[in-house]
Design an enzyme around this catalytic site. Structure first.
Site, PDB file in Angstrom:
ATOM      1  N   GLU A 148      52.267 159.136 -43.849  1.00  0.00           N
ATOM      2  CA  GLU A 148      51.842 160.116 -42.833  1.00  0.00           C
ATOM      3  C   GLU A 148      51.518 161.464 -43.468  1.00  0.00           C
ATOM      4  O   GLU A 148      50.956 162.338 -42.826  1.00  0.00           O
ATOM      5  CB  GLU A 148      52.926 160.243 -41.749  1.00  0.00           C
ATOM      6  N   CYS A 153      60.916 156.791 -45.521  1.00  0.00           N
ATOM      7  CA  CYS A 153      61.890 157.648 -46.201  1.00  0.00           C
ATOM      8  C   CYS A 153      63.266 157.543 -45.531  1.00  0.00           C
ATOM      9  O   CYS A 153      63.875 156.497 -45.576  1.00  0.00           O
ATOM     10  CB  CYS A 153      61.353 159.079 -46.249  1.00  0.00           C
ATOM     11  N   HIS A 166      55.500 158.532 -48.236  1.00  0.00           N
ATOM     12  CA  HIS A 166      55.145 159.045 -46.914  1.00  0.00           C
ATOM     13  C   HIS A 166      53.661 158.853 -46.613  1.00  0.00           C
ATOM     14  O   HIS A 166      52.859 159.747 -46.898  1.00  0.00           O
ATOM     15  CB  HIS A 166      55.427 160.552 -46.868  1.00  0.00           C
TER      16      HIS A 166
END
Lengths: 735, 232
Positions: free
Chosen positions: B205, B86, B203
């Site tokens: 994560e 990002c 994302h």
């Protein structure tokens, strides 16, 4: 001092006389300005204090009640939650993006001021009908402002509610709530403790923005309000993110003796409140305040509402360590004064004392009013409305689709997809659920939050409506499997000096107080926003309740969507609702009237307890609260969320209209899904509670089918079609 | 294998990346402050999401001049694994470690949503252990994720297999409705020619646990671990 000046600053002649009495002399312009902002309704709660005293604020779980920047609730394992809600209605009516953004900034500072790490943001919004261009401008600006600020500081916006009604056309409501987690043993306080300690200002520079913002917020809006745009501050979320990290670091290292954010009334409020709470005073040197512009006067510096500033009280031996933290985060740091023991605020500028007054004058000694109240004439008239005058729809399917397409019922995805609701990777249930649910890292626990308030109900009956706001918020967290613990609130009303408005306020608070007592959810603080009027026309009285709930075990969390085909669908609570104040009545018939049944508070408490136990023992697979739009809307929402259809068969009690049965609204009603394997356990449990319940049908296929007993279906629609009516409504209104 | 997560002023997914490595992968990880001159022996460095310097000027523009970026450049040149997520992707673009630019989303709104990704290059340290044909369910949350580059650069990206992820439907098909930001050719992530620097808007994560809605992000991190000869 001329009389006109105090009037211009919003102080009455009576209040000015009280100031003369307290001071024993005429105040100078700076001192008078400080009185005017601190005695504004926004800071002093002078018109609401008496009434608010009836709210319960104590409980075993309450570590800190109202009076500080945020209330604090014990959640066990040495942890606590700080949470609070605040309004930013007036600024948002004038400058929607910045008004909403700085609302978020302000409430986030209230939370980290307590030493809590902010973990969640919610909001409660009210606008006029979306087809007005001005409303679209306000709506899009407010949503973008909340997104712009919240996303940037990295706190997830996990839930909220948005409602449209002509009552809010000129005066939208923007209520924002923030929650944070902290060790229960390390609560930071907004107190100027320890004479000799240093007073430090950190963060953004002080500018000429937001002068008299609180005074502006304590008046009604009219066609001249546009000229108040300079009273709206501009937010800098990046600065706030740095401040948040630096302040929490300083608090965690126990380097801070006291801390408070600078919000409404700026330095005046922070210095006087911190002193007054600790029974101390301060010497402040305004030359040491870093300013954005040269030649700012003492008056401007003390009243500026520039955002992203914090006031710290630090023991002298810790100054270096605190300074290192702020320097590391690239923040400006300035020792502007000293704590004293004499209770006085002494303000110096260019070597001269420019103001001196007791901190208590501004806080403790602010006037408190008991205002006259009067029942408004509409009250009895709307209560006795004859529902027989409302025709029943010929085509119930069409009526149902029309109801789902009301912006108040329709999907709010257009709003929340602009919010980062996932950042911090703790969001177990984001926007769109009954409550937002977050995990607490390092524990098995979860927190549930909900923000609720139905102004239409409160308008029809402030007492019942106040109760309902609390019940609905509690039911939402209970549906997620959480135990409702405590509330914060935002009380949005019109001009309290009008007896009919004050009557609404008094009765709404009374209803809230009774519901809070019955549910064991005390009030930990909040905010009163009066003067929500446009050219003399008040909004619906709108108390908004922010509820905190606790899940001891996050893995027992329950969501609203059906989980599996063949699951049984049960309704807990009354079968039929009431048309009074319902969305159906307004959206389809244009009628706002009726007398809502008095909520059964004891039943509500039982229901919430049952939901907690059912979740913990895993005898239900889903739970969804019935609210706006009634039974059919709730069935559809559970189907949308779960991706399954449902087939329902209803009894048709005598004297109940079909539209009442399908679309009527009421309290303490919840839909639950139950798997066949757990049905016996579920029934054993529900029978041990004094709650009405009934089997409605089962989760099945890809259609929504509703019939009366064995008759031909009243509703038989594909889920796809039903969803299409509901899904893109807000986008379509904006096109 | 040790991970480093860079913290710039305004980073806010540093914590998400940190806990993905620490709690989900159970591997060593530490934060690296943007003023540091070394990566403290990290084997994989993550530039996390967020709003470095408030996105002022352009997203990632100011952070790309942070002192630590000199070390990141040197690390990348030695073949070290760099993952920009990002805002971290935006920093990699601004610092010239990856080609192209990210415009504002085509609809001009921030968008937080689940997306589905096709794996266009399954031969990288970041992708080699993603099951063949697997569509990854991974969320986006950004206002400036609309990837753009000039035609020559696009040609080069294609020729070198540098397009790593594309936005697709859950079934794996290209469809403009599956593209959340208007990215050129639905590009969601790209790598450098050598394949050791990956930038992506989604994302991974945030997709490490079923509690959060998906575990597909783990495929990317597991690929990194296996490339290093470790398993979690």
């Amino acid at each position: 001092m001329s009389e006109q000046l105090h009037q211009k600053m919003g102080l009455s002649d009576q209040e000015y006389a009280l100031i003369l009495h307290l001071m024993g002399r005429e105040p100078n312009e700076l001192e008078l300005g400080m009185f005017s902002v601190m005695w504004s309704e926004h800071c002093s709660y002078k018109c609401s204090k008496k009434v608010l005293q009836s709210l319960p604020t104590e409980g075993d779980q309450i570590l800190l009640g109202p009076g500080e920047n945020a209330g604090i609730v014990d959640i066990g394992e040495g942890l606590a939650v700080a949470f609070k809600m605040e309004s930013h209605n007036h600024p948002s009516a004038i400058e929607p993006y910045q008004g909403a953004a700085t609302g978020v900034g302000g409430i986030v500072r209230d939370i980290f001021t307590m030493g809590a790490r902010p973990i969640a943001l919610l909001n409660s919004l009210r606008f006029g009908p979306l087809h007005y261009p001005r409303v679209q401008y306000l709506f899009e600006g407010v949503v973008a402002g909340i997104a712009g600020y919240g996303n940037c500081i990295g706190i997830p916006t996990v839930g909220g509610e948005t409602w449209f009604d002509p009552a809010y056309q000129g005066n939208p409501l923007v209520n924002v709530m923030c929650a944070g987690v902290l060790p229960a043993s390390r609560i930071a306080r907004g107190q100027a403790r320890g004479p000799g300690n240093t007073v430090i200002l950190v963060g953004a520079r002080t500018g000429r923005d937001g002068l008299h913002g609180v005074t502006f917020a304590s008046e009604g809006l009219d066609e001249t309000s546009e000229a108040q745009r300079p009273a709206v501050q501009v937010g800098d979320p990046f600065m706030e993110k740095l401040l948040l990290e630096a302040c929490l670091e300083a608090i965690e290292k126990e380097l801070v003796a006291g801390i408070q954010d600078l919000g409404g009334a700026g330095l005046t409020c922070a210095t006087s409140e911190m002193s007054s709470r600790a029974g101390s005073g301060m010497i402040i040197h305004l030359d040491r305040v870093p300013c954005r512009e040269e030649d700012m006067s003492p008056y401007e510096i003390m009243l500026s509402e520039s955002q992203e500033r914090m006031l710290l009280v630090v023991e002298n031996e810790n100054i270096k360590a605190v300074q290192d933290i702020f320097t590391r985060w690239g923040l400006e740091f300035s020792a502007i004064g000293q704590v004293t023991g004499d209770g006085l605020l002494q303000i110096y500028h260019r070597g001269e004392k420019v103001g001196e007054l007791a901190a208590d004058f501004l806080c403790e000694n602010a006037p408190v009013y008991d205002l006259p109240d009067q029942e408004p004439p509409y009250y009895q008239k709307l209560k006795s409305y004859d529902m027989q005058a409302v025709p029943q729809p010929d085509d119930l399917e069409e009526a149902f689709l029309e109801l789902l397409a009301s912006p108040n019922i329709a999907s709010k995805q257009w709003i929340y997809r602009q919010y980062d609701y996932m950042v911090r990777t703790c969001t177990a249930q984001g926007p769109g659920g009954d409550a937002a649910v977050l995990r607490i890292r390092g524990t098995a626990k979860g927190l549930a939050f909900s923000a609720d308030g139905n102004g239409r109900y409160v308008y029809l009956d402030p007492y019942k409506g106040g109760m309902i706001a609390v019940l609905e918020a509690a039911r939402n967290v209970a549906a997620a499997g959480a135990k409702p613990l405590a509330i914060t609130n935002c009380l949005n009303f019109g001009n309290p000096t009008r007896p009919q408005i004050y009557w609404q306020f008094k009765h709404a608070v009374k209803g809230m107080a009774e519901a809070c007592r019955a549910l064991g959810t005390p009030v930990t603080g909040g905010n009163v926003s009066f003067y929500n009027e446009t050219s003399g026309e008040a909004i619906f009285p709108t108390p908004v309740v922010g509820m905190l709930g606790l899940l001891e075990n996050l893995s027992c969390q329950v969501q609203k969507g059906w989980r599996r085909a063949s699951d049984r669908v049960y309704l807990l609570g009354d079968l039929a609702g009431s048309l009074a104040g319902s969305e159906y009545l307004y959206a389809l018939h244009g009628v706002l009237a009726g007398d809502m049944p008095l909520p059964d508070l004891e039943r509500a408490a039982f229901l919430h307890q049952f939901l907690g136990e059912a979740a913990a023992s895993k005898v239900i697979t889903s739970a969804h609260d019935l609210s706006d739009g009634g039974l059919l809307t709730a069935l559809a929402e559970a189907s949308f969320a779960g991706g399954f259809g449902v087939e329902i068969s209803l009894p048709h009690p005598e004297n109940v209209r079909l539209d009442e049965l399908l679309f009527g609204e009421g309290q303490s009603r919840v839909l639950v899904g139950v798997s066949l394997e757990k049905e016996r356990d579920f029934l054993t449990l529900i029978r041990s509670y004094q709650l009405p319940w009934q089997l409605l049908g089962e989760v099945k296929g890809e259609k929504l089918t509703v019939r009366i007993q064995e008759e031909e279906p009243l509703i038989d629609l594909s889920l796809e079609r039903v969803k299409a009516a509901w899904e893109e409504v807000i986008s379509c209104c904006l096109d | 294998m040790k991970f480093g997560v860079i913290v710039f002023p305004g980073s806010n997914c540093d914590l998400d990346a940190f806990y993905m490595v620490k709690d989900v992968l159970n591997k060593p990880v530490e934060y690296l402050w943007h003023h540091e001159k070394t990566l403290r022996g990290s084997d994989c460095v993550i530039l996390p999401g967020g709003f470095t310097y408030g996105d002022y000027l352009r997203p990632g523009a100011i952070a790309s001049f942070s002192p630590i970026m000199t070390a990141v450049h040197a690390f990348a040149a030695r073949g070290g694994l760099v993952l920009g997520i990002c805002n971290g992707f935006q920093v990699l673009l601004e610092s010239g470690l990856l080609p192209g630019a990210l415009y504002r989303n085509i609809h001009l709104q921030f968008r937080c949503a689940w997306t589905h990704l096709s794996v266009e290059n399954p031969h990288l340290p970041f992708t080699a252990h993603i099951p063949s044909g697997q569509v990854l369910k991974i969320p986006v949350a950004h206002g400036d994720g609309n990837y753009f580059c000039d035609p020559e650069t696009l040609e080069t990206l294609k020729k070198n297999n540098q397009i790593v992820f594309r936005y697709v439907t859950p079934e794996g098909n290209l469809d403009s409705r599956a593209n959340p930001n208007g990215s050129l050719e639905a590009i969601a992530g790209i790598c450098n020619a050598r394949g050791n620097v990956l930038g992506m808007m989604p994302h991974p994560e945030r997709a490490g646990e079923s509690l959060l809605g998906s575990r597909d992000g783990q495929f990317i991190f597991q690929s990194i671990l296996k490339h290093w000869g470790e398993s979690s």
